[in-house]
Scaffold this active site. Sequence first.
Site, short mmCIF file in Angstrom:
data_model
loop_
_atom_site.label_atom_id
_atom_site.label_comp_id
_atom_site.label_asym_id
_atom_site.label_seq_id
_atom_site.Cartn_x
_atom_site.Cartn_y
_atom_site.Cartn_z
N ASP A 150 2.67 -2.25 -10.11
CA ASP A 150 2.41 -3.50 -10.83
C ASP A 150 2.93 -3.43 -12.26
O ASP A 150 3.62 -4.34 -12.73
CB ASP A 150 0.91 -3.80 -10.85
N GLY B 118 -3.81 -11.27 -6.64
CA GLY B 118 -2.82 -10.28 -6.22
C GLY B 118 -1.48 -10.43 -6.92
O GLY B 118 -0.50 -9.83 -6.51
N HIS C 181 0.84 -1.21 0.00
CA HIS C 181 0.00 0.00 0.00
C HIS C 181 0.87 1.26 0.00
O HIS C 181 0.49 2.30 0.55
CB HIS C 181 -0.95 0.02 1.20
N SER D 68 -1.21 -9.64 -10.07
CA SER D 68 -1.29 -8.60 -11.08
C SER D 68 -1.38 -9.11 -12.52
O SER D 68 -0.62 -8.69 -13.39
CB SER D 68 -0.11 -7.66 -10.92
N GLY E 174 -6.82 -12.45 -10.13
CA GLY E 174 -7.45 -11.91 -8.93
C GLY E 174 -6.84 -12.39 -7.62
O GLY E 174 -7.44 -12.25 -6.57
P1 ADP Z 1 -5.08 -9.29 -10.51
O1 ADP Z 1 -4.67 -9.24 -9.07
O2 ADP Z 1 -4.89 -10.66 -11.07
O3 ADP Z 1 -4.47 -8.22 -11.33
P2 ADP Z 1 -7.46 -7.85 -11.21
O4 ADP Z 1 -8.86 -7.96 -10.74
O5 ADP Z 1 -6.75 -6.56 -11.08
O6 ADP Z 1 -6.65 -9.05 -10.51
O7 ADP Z 1 -7.39 -8.23 -12.76
C1 ADP Z 1 -7.94 -9.43 -13.23
C2 ADP Z 1 -8.71 -9.17 -14.52
O8 ADP Z 1 -7.78 -9.09 -15.62
C3 ADP Z 1 -9.61 -10.32 -14.88
O9 ADP Z 1 -10.86 -10.20 -14.24
C4 ADP Z 1 -9.73 -10.15 -16.39
O10 ADP Z 1 -10.64 -9.14 -16.73
C5 ADP Z 1 -8.33 -9.70 -16.77
N1 ADP Z 1 -7.50 -10.90 -17.07
C6 ADP Z 1 -6.43 -11.35 -16.40
N2 ADP Z 1 -5.94 -12.49 -16.93
C7 ADP Z 1 -6.73 -12.77 -18.00
C8 ADP Z 1 -6.76 -13.83 -18.98
N3 ADP Z 1 -5.88 -14.81 -18.96
N4 ADP Z 1 -7.73 -13.79 -19.93
C9 ADP Z 1 -8.63 -12.78 -19.95
N5 ADP Z 1 -8.66 -11.77 -19.06
C10 ADP Z 1 -7.72 -11.75 -18.09
MG MG Z 2 -4.74 -6.13 -10.99
#
Ligand code: ADP
Ligand code: MG
Length: 386
Positions: free
Chosen positions: A173, A126, A37, A128, A124
């Site tokens: 990130d 963390g 953070h 990224s 989702g």
């Molecule tokens: P994270 O911590 O993984 O970054 P976020 O919620 O910030 O989590 O981002 C995840 C989002 O990124 C997913 O909900 C999707 O919209 C997109 N995303 C990530 N990986 C993929 C993938 N392999 N195919 C399609 N969309 C993806």
């Molecule tokens: Mg993210």
Amino acid sequence: MNDILIQNTVAFFEKSFGSSPEKTVLSPGRINIIGEHIDYNDGYVLPAAIDKVICFAFSKNNTKTSKIIAIDLNEEFEIDLTQEVKLSDVVWTNYIRGVIKQLQDNGFSFEGFNCVFSSNIPVGSGLSSSAALECGTIFGIKSLFDLKIEKKDISLLGQKAEHWVGINCGIMDQFSSVHGLENKVIKLDCNTLDFEYHNADFKDYSLILFDSNVKHSLFTSEYNTRRIECEEGLSIIKSHFPEVKSFRDSSVEQVLSLKNKMSEKVFDRVHFVVKEINRVIKACEALDAGNIELLGELLFETHYGLSKEYEVSCEELDMLVDTAKEDDAIVGSRLMGGGFGGCTINLVKKGHENDVKRKFSKLYLDTFGIELKFYDVKISNGTTLL
Ligand code: ADP
Ligand code: MG
């Protein structure tokens, strides 16, 4: 591990478009050793890119329309590059739309392309995946159309794309996904974007992420509240100590001296932030000296700060870290990322990995009825053209 991902992505491209891709790009997820953070509070963070990636295959298609296929979701979309870019109801497409919009708004010109991508970054948790998606797409377009964009600007454009999607994230990130180097952590000054690499030699310890498999819905609202609380706290510090421009210039003593000038919550938030920035500096010294026990101690301190002062933990994450604290085979543990779920990062004594995984799996399942997942991560290169 990524060979199969690459083969499958390229084969999918060939099957879909009838020719081999002109460019293949790997774009990694990231961990953050310490400095949580802190990116949006303009301090230091200590992230690294990891060996979990999104693989992209790209070719020009000599039209004004781009076609993008997300293999993992079995979904695709087309975008007319001559029209104004708008947000869609299909969230994953927005990260790519956002990137296209940012490139266009910043004067980069390019034409239609075909793209397929597939990933082994948990979504989702963390790590990224969103930054990997943004930065890999920019890298691919840049390579295809020979655009002159520096690494730093790839990160900044990726961050702007994520803001456009609706997440007011800091720069960490995207920066670490692009700038990662094998076996190096990046000490990044989030205010100036100056950075230096430190050796990521964890000696007798392995880096293992424990994925709590929960994501509490508080995340977005609390994230935005923390940003506001920290802004309020910083403006109070500045009004008493005019030499302070950002949290990095402020000392713990200064914050303590203002305790009765702030609400209890705001005090707790800024106390955490100033201490956490100091911990990043100490963590670099510990890594440089090969003192992994001290590094581990700092991770535990960070966790308790995040849990009690910054209040972004949850009972699942607290249980994982409390249990780690009592385990002789784990020298450091903390929640990693925004909080309210996602992963903990752990330094586990080599040779004890399997015992630790068995013990934590059982305990976590017995306590919460949820399966704990583990990711062994290696610190790897940033966005790469194959
Ligand atoms: P994270 O911590 O993984 O970054 P976020 O919620 O910030 O989590 O981002 C995840 C989002 O990124 C997913 O909900 C999707 O919209 C997109 N995303 C990530 N990986 C993929 C993938 N392999 N195919 C399609 N969309 C993806
Ligand atoms: Mg993210």
